[in-house]
Design a protein around this motif. Structure first.
Motif, short mmCIF file in Angstrom:
data_model
loop_
_atom_site.label_atom_id
_atom_site.label_comp_id
_atom_site.label_asym_id
_atom_site.label_seq_id
_atom_site.Cartn_x
_atom_site.Cartn_y
_atom_site.Cartn_z
N ASN A 41 13.56 2.43 -4.21
CA ASN A 41 13.78 3.38 -5.30
C ASN A 41 12.92 4.64 -5.18
OD1 ASN A 41 15.15 4.08 -7.70
ND2 ASN A 41 13.31 3.61 -8.89
N PHE A 42 12.87 5.20 -3.99
CA PHE A 42 12.18 6.49 -3.81
C PHE A 42 13.00 7.36 -2.87
CE2 PHE A 42 10.83 3.98 -0.26
CZ PHE A 42 10.61 4.87 0.78
N LEU A 43 12.76 8.64 -2.93
CA LEU A 43 13.45 9.59 -2.07
C LEU A 43 12.94 9.40 -0.65
CD1 LEU A 43 15.58 11.74 -2.76
CD2 LEU A 43 13.75 13.45 -2.73
N LYS B 70 8.77 13.45 4.34
CA LYS B 70 7.50 13.75 3.67
C LYS B 70 6.97 12.50 2.94
CE LYS B 70 5.41 16.53 0.01
NZ LYS B 70 5.66 17.47 -1.10
N ASN B 71 7.85 11.81 2.21
CA ASN B 71 7.42 10.62 1.48
C ASN B 71 7.05 9.47 2.42
OD1 ASN B 71 7.60 11.72 -1.05
ND2 ASN B 71 9.67 10.96 -1.46
N VAL B 72 7.82 9.33 3.50
CA VAL B 72 7.51 8.30 4.49
C VAL B 72 6.12 8.55 5.09
CG1 VAL B 72 8.19 7.26 6.69
CG2 VAL B 72 9.95 7.87 5.01
N ALA B 73 5.83 9.83 5.36
CA ALA B 73 4.51 10.21 5.91
C ALA B 73 3.40 9.89 4.91
CB ALA B 73 4.49 11.69 6.26
N ILE B 74 3.64 10.16 3.61
CA ILE B 74 2.64 9.86 2.57
C ILE B 74 2.32 8.37 2.59
CG2 ILE B 74 2.34 9.61 0.06
CD1 ILE B 74 3.84 12.30 -0.23
N LEU C 173 -4.49 -3.36 1.26
CA LEU C 173 -3.09 -3.03 0.98
C LEU C 173 -2.91 -2.69 -0.50
CD1 LEU C 173 0.00 -3.04 1.71
CD2 LEU C 173 -0.03 -5.49 1.14
N ASN C 174 -3.48 -3.50 -1.37
CA ASN C 174 -3.33 -3.27 -2.82
C ASN C 174 -3.90 -1.91 -3.23
OD1 ASN C 174 -2.09 -5.74 -3.14
ND2 ASN C 174 -3.95 -6.81 -3.74
N LYS C 175 -5.05 -1.57 -2.68
CA LYS C 175 -5.64 -0.25 -2.97
C LYS C 175 -4.72 0.87 -2.53
CE LYS C 175 -10.61 -1.15 -3.03
NZ LYS C 175 -11.91 -0.76 -2.42
N SER C 176 -4.16 0.70 -1.32
CA SER C 176 -3.27 1.71 -0.77
C SER C 176 -2.02 1.85 -1.62
CB SER C 176 -2.90 1.35 0.67
OG SER C 176 -2.01 2.29 1.20
N LEU C 177 -1.43 0.72 -2.03
CA LEU C 177 -0.19 0.77 -2.81
C LEU C 177 -0.41 1.44 -4.17
CD1 LEU C 177 1.28 -2.78 -2.01
CD2 LEU C 177 2.09 -0.57 -1.15
N GLU C 178 -1.60 1.25 -4.75
CA GLU C 178 -1.93 1.91 -6.03
C GLU C 178 -1.90 3.43 -5.86
OE1 GLU C 178 -5.67 0.51 -7.49
OE2 GLU C 178 -4.98 -1.58 -7.60
N GLU C 179 -2.48 3.90 -4.75
CA GLU C 179 -2.52 5.35 -4.50
C GLU C 179 -1.14 5.90 -4.17
OE1 GLU C 179 -5.51 6.60 -1.75
OE2 GLU C 179 -7.10 5.48 -2.77
N ILE C 180 -0.36 5.13 -3.42
CA ILE C 180 1.01 5.55 -3.07
C ILE C 180 1.84 5.71 -4.35
CG2 ILE C 180 3.17 4.81 -1.97
CD1 ILE C 180 1.36 3.49 0.22
N ALA C 181 1.68 4.78 -5.28
CA ALA C 181 2.43 4.83 -6.54
C ALA C 181 2.09 6.08 -7.36
CB ALA C 181 2.16 3.57 -7.36
N GLU D 54 1.30 8.99 -6.01
CA GLU D 54 1.91 10.13 -5.32
C GLU D 54 3.43 10.09 -5.37
OE1 GLU D 54 0.10 11.93 -1.80
OE2 GLU D 54 -1.19 10.16 -1.67
N ILE D 55 4.01 8.88 -5.42
CA ILE D 55 5.47 8.72 -5.50
C ILE D 55 5.74 7.84 -6.72
CG2 ILE D 55 7.56 8.11 -4.21
CD1 ILE D 55 5.87 8.12 -1.65
N PRO D 56 5.75 8.41 -7.92
CA PRO D 56 5.72 7.65 -9.18
C PRO D 56 6.83 6.61 -9.37
CG PRO D 56 5.31 9.97 -9.58
CD PRO D 56 5.73 9.86 -8.15
N ASP D 57 8.04 6.86 -8.93
CA ASP D 57 9.15 5.93 -9.20
C ASP D 57 9.27 4.80 -8.19
OD1 ASP D 57 9.93 7.35 -11.44
OD2 ASP D 57 11.16 8.74 -10.27
N ILE D 58 8.41 4.78 -7.22
CA ILE D 58 8.54 3.78 -6.15
C ILE D 58 8.39 2.36 -6.70
CG2 ILE D 58 6.11 3.64 -5.44
CD1 ILE D 58 7.16 3.85 -2.51
N GLU D 59 9.21 1.45 -6.21
CA GLU D 59 9.13 0.04 -6.61
C GLU D 59 8.60 -0.78 -5.44
OE1 GLU D 59 13.01 -1.13 -7.87
OE2 GLU D 59 13.05 0.28 -9.56
N VAL D 60 7.61 -1.60 -5.73
CA VAL D 60 6.93 -2.38 -4.68
C VAL D 60 7.18 -3.86 -4.88
CG1 VAL D 60 4.72 -2.96 -3.62
CG2 VAL D 60 5.11 -0.63 -4.49
#
Length: 400
Positions: A266-268, A272-276, A315-323, A325-331
């Protein structure tokens, strides 16, 4: 004959075992062989030292941790040297630094950069058995460094490369098997395995040999023998592909339980987003392995990847930061999975291996979540509960 012999922690776990190894080494010494021995710390010493450090600090200073961990091997080399002298052999123990092992990189994960063998050569010329502390060296600042888990294998093969001789690795197994005998009771021991196959299996989770050790062996043409300490059975040779006459489609199956699978949806799915996503994972030192992606255009897409279960905290720390930067992403995270990898140099010239693998999965009704391939391997993520039935059937079909 000149040879480097390496003995793992379980082989030198007690004084009795050290004495037995000394007696065995003395036989070669009496034949006039030039012998360099590399040893690990006794038994679980390294784990115990790490535990002590953690009692002081949850995040101990890595320079001091290296200094502490190196004492385990120093204890082993001194005791083995004493045992050899006690039975009439000339011997001398050397730390990594004294043996001329120069390293570079970060503390606790250093890499060998060079080995100055003058001192070892002098002692060999004087008729001494040289016992070298594995797993350690010294950096350009003169600090003691360690090479990470499995580093003693790397020390041994690197010394063999520098001394231009074969390397023998002795442990508590009788050799290298096509599949873990604890999982598949009819597993066959391999007489020979190529450097490429062993590296691939080690990279994919097989714990018999350290990847860097095999890499060095391949680069410098060091033939590596893996066998049981004081065992009577013949072990396995890791050697050049040209020495293997029968090139089976699949030589071995590795099983890696240290896996967590992550799906991002659920993200664009634009570059650019893949790189983030992957820059952030790299920033947190998450060791990303298998990657699958279904879109890179301006539409909602998904990405799946795996990483070690032991990296979950990072991983959990990273996923928090990714969310953020990409607010609608579903993990979605999935544990309870295993990576099964089939490896064989023969895959290059044998067609239909993948088809046969999927046929087996269909026959036993086992689903897979991800699949990746290389020139000589096929890796699958499956349910942990399916491990035994999948491995047994694949081993049976490919005669491993």
């Amino acid at each position: 004959m000149r040879v480097v012999k390496k003995f793992g922690g379980s082989s030198v776990a007690t004084i009795e075992k050290i004495k037995d190894i000394a007696k065995d080494i003395s036989k070669n010494y009496k034949y006039g062989d030039e012998i360099v021995i590399v040893v690990s710390a006794m038994g679980k010493t390294t784990d115990e030292l790490i535990k002590l450090a953690k009692e002081i600090s949850e995040t101990p200073d890595v320079r001091e941790l290296d200094s502490l961990l190196s004492t385990g091997e120093q204890k082993s080399i001194s005791l083995l040297s004493m045992a050899l002298k006690e039975i009439g052999c000339k011997a001398i123990s050397l730390t990594g630094a004294q043996a001329g092992i120069r390293t570079g990189g970060t503390h606790t994960k250093n890499k060998i950069e060079s080995i100055k063998i003058d001192r070892i050569e002098k002692h060999l010329k004087d008729g001494k058995i040289v016992i070298v502390a594995g797993f350690q060296g010294v950096n350009e600042e003169g600090d003691i460094t360690t090479l990470g888990r499995g580093g003693s294998d790397t020390s041994a093969v690197a010394l063999a490369a520098a001394l231009k001789c074969d390397c023998e690795i002795y442990t508590d197994v009788t050799g290298i098997y096509g599949v873990d005998p604890r999982v598949y009771k009819n597993a066959k021991k391999l007489e020979k395995i190529s450097y490429e196959e062993m590296m691939e299996m080690a990279n994919l989770g097989a714990g018999v040999m350290e990847t860097r050790a095999v890499e060095i062996g391949k680069k410098y043409g060091v033939k590596i023998y893996v066998g049981q300490t004081l065992g009577v059975e013949t072990g396995t040779y890791i050697c050049d592909n040209s020495e293997i006459i029968e090139k089976k489609a699949v030589t071995g199956i590795s099983i890696n339980k240290n896996v967590i699978m992550v799906n991002l949806e659920n993200f664009l799915a634009i570059p650019k987003n893949v790189a983030i996503i992957f820059n952030n994972l790299a920033k947190h030192s998450v060791n990303v392995d298998m990657i699958s992606q279904n879109e890179v255009e301006n539409v909602k897409g998904s990405i799946g990847f795996t990483c070690p279960l032991t990296d979950e905290h990072f991983l959990n720390k990273s996923l928090e930061e990714i969310a953020k930067e990409i607010p609608d992403i579903e993990v979605t995270k999935r544990t309870g999975v295993v990576k099964i990898s089939l490896v064989g140099i023969g895959m290059i010239s044998n067609f239909g291996v993948a088809a046969k693998v999927f046929e087996v999965l269909a026959e036993i009704d086992s689903a897979f979540y991800q699949c990746t391939t290389s020139e000589i391997s096929i890796s699958l993520i499956i349910k942990e509960s399916d491990t035994i039935k999948v491995v047994e059937k694949l081993a049976e079909v490919f005669s491993i």
